[in-house]
Scaffold this active site. Structure first.
Site, PDB file in Angstrom:
ATOM      1  N   CYS A 125       0.757  -1.145  -0.009  1.00 47.06           N
ATOM      2  CA  CYS A 125      -0.096  -0.004   0.072  1.00 47.06           C
ATOM      3  C   CYS A 125       0.988   1.183  -0.024  1.00 47.06           C
ATOM      4  O   CYS A 125       0.376   2.399  -0.315  1.00 47.06           O
ATOM      5  CB  CYS A 125      -0.909  -0.052   1.226  1.00 47.06           C
ATOM      6  SG  CYS A 125      -1.990  -1.417   1.261  1.00 47.06           S
ATOM      7  N   CYS A 143     -14.672  -0.705   6.346  1.00 48.66           N
ATOM      8  CA  CYS A 143     -13.494  -1.514   5.826  1.00 48.66           C
ATOM      9  C   CYS A 143     -13.220  -0.400   4.485  1.00 48.66           C
ATOM     10  O   CYS A 143     -14.257   0.029   3.902  1.00 48.66           O
ATOM     11  CB  CYS A 143     -13.874  -2.825   5.322  1.00 48.66           C
ATOM     12  SG  CYS A 143     -13.997  -3.778   6.667  1.00 48.66           S
ATOM     13  N   SER A 144     -12.108  -0.473   4.027  1.00 49.56           N
ATOM     14  CA  SER A 144     -11.899   0.539   2.780  1.00 49.56           C
ATOM     15  C   SER A 144     -12.658   0.001   1.726  1.00 49.56           C
ATOM     16  O   SER A 144     -12.758  -1.368   1.516  1.00 49.56           O
ATOM     17  CB  SER A 144     -10.335   0.780   2.674  1.00 49.56           C
ATOM     18  OG  SER A 144      -9.632  -0.567   2.680  1.00 49.56           O
ATOM     19  N   HIS A 178      -9.367   2.754  -2.136  1.00 54.90           N
ATOM     20  CA  HIS A 178      -7.956   2.358  -1.924  1.00 54.90           C
ATOM     21  C   HIS A 178      -7.427   1.489  -3.094  1.00 54.90           C
ATOM     22  O   HIS A 178      -7.601   0.419  -2.829  1.00 54.90           O
ATOM     23  CB  HIS A 178      -8.073   1.494  -0.605  1.00 54.90           C
ATOM     24  CG  HIS A 178      -6.708   0.979  -0.259  1.00 54.90           C
ATOM     25  ND1 HIS A 178      -5.591   1.785  -0.685  1.00 54.90           N
ATOM     26  CD2 HIS A 178      -6.460  -0.033   0.494  1.00 54.90           C
ATOM     27  CE1 HIS A 178      -4.787   0.857   0.082  1.00 54.90           C
ATOM     28  NE2 HIS A 178      -4.977   0.062   0.588  1.00 54.90           N
TER      29      HIS A 178
END
Length: 381
Positions: free
Chosen positions: A81, A200-201, A327
């Site tokens: 990430c 949650c992303s 994301h």
């Protein structure tokens, strides 16, 4: 050594693009950033590209095939990430060293659907043996540890999602632009306690790009919209005598941000806004403390106080964050920087943090066995 400035920054709207290739998405973001800088592909002296799933396919060269092949060096980066933050930092180092005057750094990703992560490694799976190797469970566990130590509640974790989804309603490039009241967040599908689906992303496709220049070039272009890079740090996990399958999201972040603060000659009290890695709501709570935004064990009180919301003392993830903006792994680190740049320029629209002069962008990359963190501190020129 030259100071380094960001003079162009932009991103595409995050979402799903089944009919476009990663190179097409990256090219669109690169052209947006070049247009924003007033430069063209012919001005570029080097390109740094970030992707987790696409870096092995020479994504930088593929993007240049879309926007113009000029023979410049291309570097492709994959660092979980933190890939985008790593590419940005490499561009920064290249210019600060005096080797280049103009660099393009971009991140792009077409994420697969479902839970993200690499293939299982050799030997017995840690799943069920050492907790879990899936990221929702890893960050759920980290949240439970914090709750046990400091009394943090599920409602406080959920308030992170409420805040960030509200912020995203003011960001036209966010994937989800909807309000999610506390009761809606708590009632959504449970993924890994205490994390519900809305904590949650968002798994999306996306691309973001920035143009970095030397001080000489920045003065030539004019400093009115330029943003200076005050601090740049990248850290990996130091050795710790503990089970490597247990998540420690704290140490690597504290190591990186300490280096960034030292380099910038600043501290958390000097920040006007933060874009941090809220891959899960529990992560944002942890990083309030890791980045020094509050004292140890005080993160639950910080979210309750409203100080991290737009209009508060230290707004966090005004973009909507990973939870709502989305994301796209390789693009996330660059997108966080784009958001900070827009606020320091006074160009963030309805979500503008008024009077912003210094901002911090943070990103954390993690698997079941390794971690990496990138932190950048930016200042209005």
């Amino acid at each position: 050594m030259s100071d380094v400035f960001v003079v162009g920054a932009d991103l595409i709207k995050f979402g799903r693009y089944p009919d476009k290739t990663p190179a097409q998405l990256g090219a669109e973001a690169a052209l947006l950033a070049l247009d924003d800088s007033g430069l063209t592909v012919h001005d570029l002296e080097v390109v740094y590209a970030a992707s987790t799933y696409n870096a092995a396919s020479m994504i930088a060269q593929q993007v240049l095939k879309q926007i113009g092949q000029t023979g410049v060096p291309c570097v492709n980066v994959s660092n979980a990430c933190a890939s985008g933050a790593t590419a940005f930092r490499e561009a920064y180092i290249g210019i600060r060293s005096g080797m280049y005057d103009v660099a393009l750094a971009f991140g792009v990703e077409k994420n697969p659907k479902g839970l993200l992560g690499g293939p299982p490694g050799p030997g017995p799976s840690p799943e069920g043996l050492f907790g879990s190797a899936t990221t929702p469970a890893m960050f759920a566990e980290a949240g439970v540890v914090h709750a046990e130590a400091y009394g943090t509640t599920i409602e406080q974790f959920a308030q992170v999602a409420v805040k960030n989804h509200h912020h995203a309603t003011m960001n036209p490039k966010a994937m989800y632009q909807i309000e999610t009241p506390l009761e809606t967040v708590l009632a959504s599908e449970m993924i890994a306690w205490p994390l519900t689906k809305l904590m949650c992303s968002a798994n999306v496709d996306g691309a973001a790009a920035v143009v970095l220049v030397s001080e000489r070039k920045a003065r030539e272009l004019g400093l009115a919209r330029a943003v200076r890079i005050r601090g740049s740090a990248l850290a990996s996990d130091p050795y710790q005598p503990r089970n490597p399958a247990l998540l420690d999201a704290d140490t690597v972040t504290r190591l990186a941000v300490g280096k960034a603060y030292e380099m910038a000659g600043l501290g958390p009290e000097d920040l006007n806004l933060v874009e941090l890695h809220d891959c899960f709501a529990t992560a944002e709570i942890l990083h309030y403390e890791n980045l020094g935004l509050c004292g140890q064990g005080m993160a639950g009180q910080l979210i309750d106080s409203g100080q991290t919301a737009l209009g508060g003392r230290i707004p966090v993830n005004v973009s909507g964050g990973l939870l709502s903006k989305g994301h796209p792994i390789g693009a996330t680190g660059v997108a966080n920087i784009v958001e900070i740049v827009q606020h320091l320029r006074g160009e963030a629209g309805a979500r503008q943090v008024e009077g912003a002069r210094i901002g911090l962008a943070h990103v954390l990359g993690f698997s079941a066995v390794a971690g990496v963190c990138g932190v950048h501190i930016l200042e209005k020129a």
